[in-house]
Scaffold this active site. Structure first.
Site, PDB file in Angstrom:
ATOM      1  N   ASP A 117       0.812  -1.232   0.000  1.00  0.00           N
ATOM      2  CA  ASP A 117       0.000   0.000   0.000  1.00  0.00           C
ATOM      3  C   ASP A 117       0.839   1.273   0.000  1.00  0.00           C
ATOM      4  O   ASP A 117       0.447   2.294   0.569  1.00  0.00           O
ATOM      5  CB  ASP A 117      -0.961   0.014   1.206  1.00  0.00           C
ATOM      6  CG  ASP A 117      -1.916  -1.151   1.178  1.00  0.00           C
ATOM      7  OD1 ASP A 117      -2.250  -1.613   0.075  1.00  0.00           O
ATOM      8  OD2 ASP A 117      -2.315  -1.617   2.256  1.00  0.00           O
ATOM      9  N   HIS A 141      -4.947  -1.285  -5.598  1.00  0.00           N
ATOM     10  CA  HIS A 141      -4.088  -0.205  -6.101  1.00  0.00           C
ATOM     11  C   HIS A 141      -4.988   0.976  -6.454  1.00  0.00           C
ATOM     12  O   HIS A 141      -5.718   0.931  -7.447  1.00  0.00           O
ATOM     13  CB  HIS A 141      -3.289  -0.677  -7.321  1.00  0.00           C
ATOM     14  CG  HIS A 141      -2.268  -1.730  -6.991  1.00  0.00           C
ATOM     15  ND1 HIS A 141      -1.421  -2.280  -7.917  1.00  0.00           N
ATOM     16  CD2 HIS A 141      -1.941  -2.312  -5.816  1.00  0.00           C
ATOM     17  CE1 HIS A 141      -0.628  -3.166  -7.323  1.00  0.00           C
ATOM     18  NE2 HIS A 141      -0.940  -3.210  -6.049  1.00  0.00           N
TER      19      HIS A 141
HETATM   20  P1  GDP Z   1      -0.876   0.525  -3.531  1.00  0.00           P
HETATM   21  O1  GDP Z   1      -1.534  -0.731  -3.134  1.00  0.00           O
HETATM   22  O2  GDP Z   1       0.601   0.501  -3.316  1.00  0.00           O
HETATM   23  O3  GDP Z   1      -1.241   0.979  -4.920  1.00  0.00           O
HETATM   24  O4  GDP Z   1      -1.420   1.664  -2.537  1.00  0.00           O
HETATM   25  P2  GDP Z   1      -2.956   1.837  -2.046  1.00  0.00           P
HETATM   26  O5  GDP Z   1      -3.756   2.386  -3.152  1.00  0.00           O
HETATM   27  O6  GDP Z   1      -3.446   0.595  -1.387  1.00  0.00           O
HETATM   28  O7  GDP Z   1      -2.768   2.871  -0.868  1.00  0.00           O
HETATM   29  C1  GDP Z   1      -2.307   4.157  -1.080  1.00  0.00           C
HETATM   30  C2  GDP Z   1      -3.393   5.141  -0.612  1.00  0.00           C
HETATM   31  O8  GDP Z   1      -2.824   6.421  -0.452  1.00  0.00           O
HETATM   32  C3  GDP Z   1      -4.521   5.321  -1.599  1.00  0.00           C
HETATM   33  O9  GDP Z   1      -5.695   5.624  -0.905  1.00  0.00           O
HETATM   34  C4  GDP Z   1      -4.065   6.506  -2.431  1.00  0.00           C
HETATM   35  O10 GDP Z   1      -5.149   7.242  -3.011  1.00  0.00           O
HETATM   36  C5  GDP Z   1      -3.400   7.345  -1.373  1.00  0.00           C
HETATM   37  N1  GDP Z   1      -2.270   8.150  -1.846  1.00  0.00           N
HETATM   38  C6  GDP Z   1      -1.296   7.811  -2.727  1.00  0.00           C
HETATM   39  N2  GDP Z   1      -0.378   8.784  -2.828  1.00  0.00           N
HETATM   40  C7  GDP Z   1      -0.779   9.768  -1.986  1.00  0.00           C
HETATM   41  C8  GDP Z   1      -0.225  11.031  -1.615  1.00  0.00           C
HETATM   42  O11 GDP Z   1       0.824  11.466  -2.089  1.00  0.00           O
HETATM   43  N3  GDP Z   1      -0.914  11.747  -0.671  1.00  0.00           N
HETATM   44  C9  GDP Z   1      -2.087  11.311  -0.125  1.00  0.00           C
HETATM   45  N4  GDP Z   1      -2.683  12.070   0.802  1.00  0.00           N
HETATM   46  N5  GDP Z   1      -2.630  10.125  -0.456  1.00  0.00           N
HETATM   47  C10 GDP Z   1      -1.976   9.376  -1.365  1.00  0.00           C
HETATM   48  P1  IMO Z   2      -1.200  -4.049  -2.363  1.00  0.00           P
HETATM   49  O1  IMO Z   2      -0.788  -4.605  -3.697  1.00  0.00           O
HETATM   50  C1  IMO Z   2      -1.236  -4.606   1.947  1.00  0.00           C
HETATM   51  C2  IMO Z   2      -1.081  -8.779   3.342  1.00  0.00           C
HETATM   52  C3  IMO Z   2      -2.245  -9.315   4.139  1.00  0.00           C
HETATM   53  C4  IMO Z   2      -1.537 -10.374   4.966  1.00  0.00           C
HETATM   54  C5  IMO Z   2      -0.487 -10.932   4.011  1.00  0.00           C
HETATM   55  C6  IMO Z   2      -0.914 -12.184   3.270  1.00  0.00           C
HETATM   56  O2  IMO Z   2      -2.430  -3.223  -2.434  1.00  0.00           O
HETATM   57  O3  IMO Z   2      -0.035  -3.385  -1.705  1.00  0.00           O
HETATM   58  P2  IMO Z   2      -2.613 -12.698   1.290  1.00  0.00           P
HETATM   59  O4  IMO Z   2      -4.067 -12.391   1.129  1.00  0.00           O
HETATM   60  O5  IMO Z   2      -1.741 -12.121   0.228  1.00  0.00           O
HETATM   61  O6  IMO Z   2      -2.343 -14.164   1.496  1.00  0.00           O
HETATM   62  O7  IMO Z   2      -2.194 -12.008   2.683  1.00  0.00           O
HETATM   63  O8  IMO Z   2      -0.239  -9.890   3.075  1.00  0.00           O
HETATM   64  N1  IMO Z   2      -1.466  -8.191   2.024  1.00  0.00           N
HETATM   65  C7  IMO Z   2      -1.456  -6.876   1.756  1.00  0.00           C
HETATM   66  N2  IMO Z   2      -1.198  -5.811   2.553  1.00  0.00           N
HETATM   67  N3  IMO Z   2      -1.482  -4.414   0.637  1.00  0.00           N
HETATM   68  C8  IMO Z   2      -1.682  -5.473  -0.189  1.00  0.00           C
HETATM   69  O9  IMO Z   2      -1.690  -5.357  -1.518  1.00  0.00           O
HETATM   70  C9  IMO Z   2      -1.743  -6.777   0.378  1.00  0.00           C
HETATM   71  N4  IMO Z   2      -1.921  -8.027  -0.128  1.00  0.00           N
HETATM   72  C10 IMO Z   2      -1.746  -8.874   0.903  1.00  0.00           C
HETATM   73  O10 IMO Z   2      -2.829  -8.319   4.940  1.00  0.00           O
HETATM   74  O11 IMO Z   2      -0.844  -9.783   6.025  1.00  0.00           O
HETATM   75 MG    MG Z   3      -2.981  -1.386  -1.808  1.00  0.00          MG
END
Ligand code: GDP
Ligand code: IMO
Ligand code: MG
Length: 423
Positions: A13, A41
């Site tokens: 994340d 994502h």
């Molecule tokens: P990913 O799984 O790595 O793509 O990340 P996620 O989407 O799960 O989590 C990132 C969160 O932070 C999302 O809700 C994005 O909209 C938010 N986000 C990403 N970059 C920024 C930033 O620069 N500032 C803020 N405030 N939010 C951000």
């Molecule tokens: P993105 O791509 C954050 C974590 C789960 C758990 C461990 C194993 O959005 O960064 P799984 O379901 O893969 O067997 O779970 O990995 N986990 C994540 N945590 N972001 C994710 O995806 C995750 N995908 C799995 O919480 O600890």
């Molecule tokens: Mg994510």
């Protein structure tokens, strides 16, 4: 021509989706190389806000070919839902392809994930319950079905019957209901009807792209600390989010990767169980969660929050061979008078380590060593260049870069596409 791997440098994340969305404006091909719909994502652009689970984050550029790579595990049901959702928002899906060699996640994988977690008692992993572990286990056990099997009905039926012989025994042991092979076969034929034309051998496609000098992005899922081999085992996912796997999972020669961008938040978060040394249980942790809106994009779970971990970034940078960092969510720190950075782990005996990552049982026992940095206490959301940033923010980023041992390529100061700039 450039082949760029974009990988998570923390616990997931980090903002990989938004970085890919930004870079994909110039990319010819985006390939997701591992994971499944455990990913969330988040991308915010002219099409609105979307949490992508399986579809590569380059999908918003109609000129980009988007491939769900061989290293992924694909749940056709959730892929179809995601496609419907994006199509309803006006997103073009003509350029979406699925590797015929990618593994399939079937409904029984989700059931097994839930039952296996329950069977772990207090020792849960905190999975996303998407069936990811069981699907990769079947892949390794050679009893998995692949997306290409949907195109060969007789073979599909035989593979399904073969898989169900063991699946149904496992389900029985864990207290689940047996799966009906006929009904599942019919469901697979529905998947084939809707997805069949998108299921392709990706090798000619990617080979041609390399030959004509295309720009290719390899999109990772999760982060190094949840890598099956290098993360906090067993609190990991069942695939390898590190850059070394990007070539294999995407299906191109390893020597073709030119750049590796490590995506890091300006602080740390994690969802799921396992050691997380800089986790905060105080008002600062709560503040990071509130301002950063730290709730899982896939499961909605509150994310665990903590200060930036300089040991983890050094480990991630080396292991991935990162060429640059993309630092996200800097704006979340706008409201902190003092910001801490973990620069080392104190072991139970008192020794401080800075340049190696202890294994899980030891990691549970370390105490982070912090240094304090002055905050900037002003909004960065409008900043569009390095020079726009307050000097304290620049000093903070410099320190993160120093701990990683690599330069910073991008900074983001808000979730929207334009709230990001190259350094
Ligand atoms: P990913 O799984 O790595 O793509 O990340 P996620 O989407 O799960 O989590 C990132 C969160 O932070 C999302 O809700 C994005 O909209 C938010 N986000 C990403 N970059 C920024 C930033 O620069 N500032 C803020 N405030 N939010 C951000
Ligand atoms: P993105 O791509 C954050 C974590 C789960 C758990 C461990 C194993 O959005 O960064 P799984 O379901 O893969 O067997 O779970 O990995 N986990 C994540 N945590 N972001 C994710 O995806 C995750 N995908 C799995 O919480 O600890
Ligand atoms: Mg994510």
């Amino acid at each position: 021509m450039t082949v760029t791997a974009v990988v998570g440098a923390q616990w997931g994340d980090e903002g990989k989706g938004r970085i890919i969305d930004y870079l994909a404006q110039q990319a010819d091909v985006v390939i997701r190389f591992q994971g499944g719909d455990n990913a969330g994502h988040t991308v915010i652009n002219e099409y609105g806000k979307h949490a992508l689970h399986l579809i590569p984050s380059g999908i918003f550029n109609p000129a980009t070919q988007n491939i769900i790579g061989t290293g992924c595990v694909v749940n056709p049901q959730s892929l179809l839902e995601e496609m419907d959702h994006l199509a309803a928002a006006g997103v073009n899906l003509d350029n979406l392809w699925i590797s015929s060699r990618a593994q399939m996640v079937l409904p029984y994988h989700r059931t097994l994930d839930i039952l296996e977690e329950a069977a772990r008692g207090k020792d849960t992993i905190g999975t996303t319950r998407r069936g990811i572990g069981p699907a990769y286990a079947d892949k390794a056990a050679r009893s998995g079905l692949r997306m290409g099997d949907l195109l060969q009905p007789d073979w599909l039926r035989a593979r399904l019957d073969n898989a169900l012989r063991t699946v149904n025994r496992k389900l029985e042991i864990l207290g689940g209901e047996p799966v009906d092979g006929d009904a599942l076969y019919e469901l697979c034929l529905e998947f084939r009807a809707r997805l069949g034309r998108r299921i392709v051998d990706t090798v000619p496609l990617i080979r041609r792209a390399l030959e004509i000098g295309a720009d290719i992005l390899l999109e990772g899922q999760l982060g190094v600390m949840r890598d099956l081999d290098w993360g906090i085992y067993p609190y990991v996912t069942s695939s390898n989010p590190t850059a070394a796997y990007a070539a294999s999972g995407a299906g191109l020669p390893a020597r073709c990767i030119d750049r590796v961008i490590g995506v890091v938040k300006a602080y740390s978060t994690a969802v799921g169980d396992g050691p997380f040394p800089t986790e905060l249980f105080d008002a600062d942790g709560e503040k990071l969660r509130e301002i950063g809106q730290e709730f899982g994009a896939t499961t909605g779970r509150p994310r665990r929050c903590g200060w930036f971990d300089g040991v983890a970034i050094g480990y991630a940078a080396w292991l991935n061979g990162m060429t640059g960092l993309a630092i996200t969510k800097l704006d979340v720190l706008d409201h902190f008078e003092t910001i801490k950075i973990c620069t080392g782990y104190r072991l139970p005996g008192g020794e401080v380590i800075t340049d190696s990552m202890p294994d899980t049982p030891v990691l549970y026992q370390v105490t982070p060593v912090y240094e304090s940095w002055p905050g900037w206490m002003t909004s960065t959301a409008h900043c569009r260049s390095w020079d726009d940033l307050p000097k304290q923010a620049r000093a903070y980023i410099h320190r993160l870069s120093e701990l990683a041992g690599i330069k910073v390529d991008y900074v983001s100061v808000g979730p929207e596409r334009e709230q990001m700039f190259a350094v």
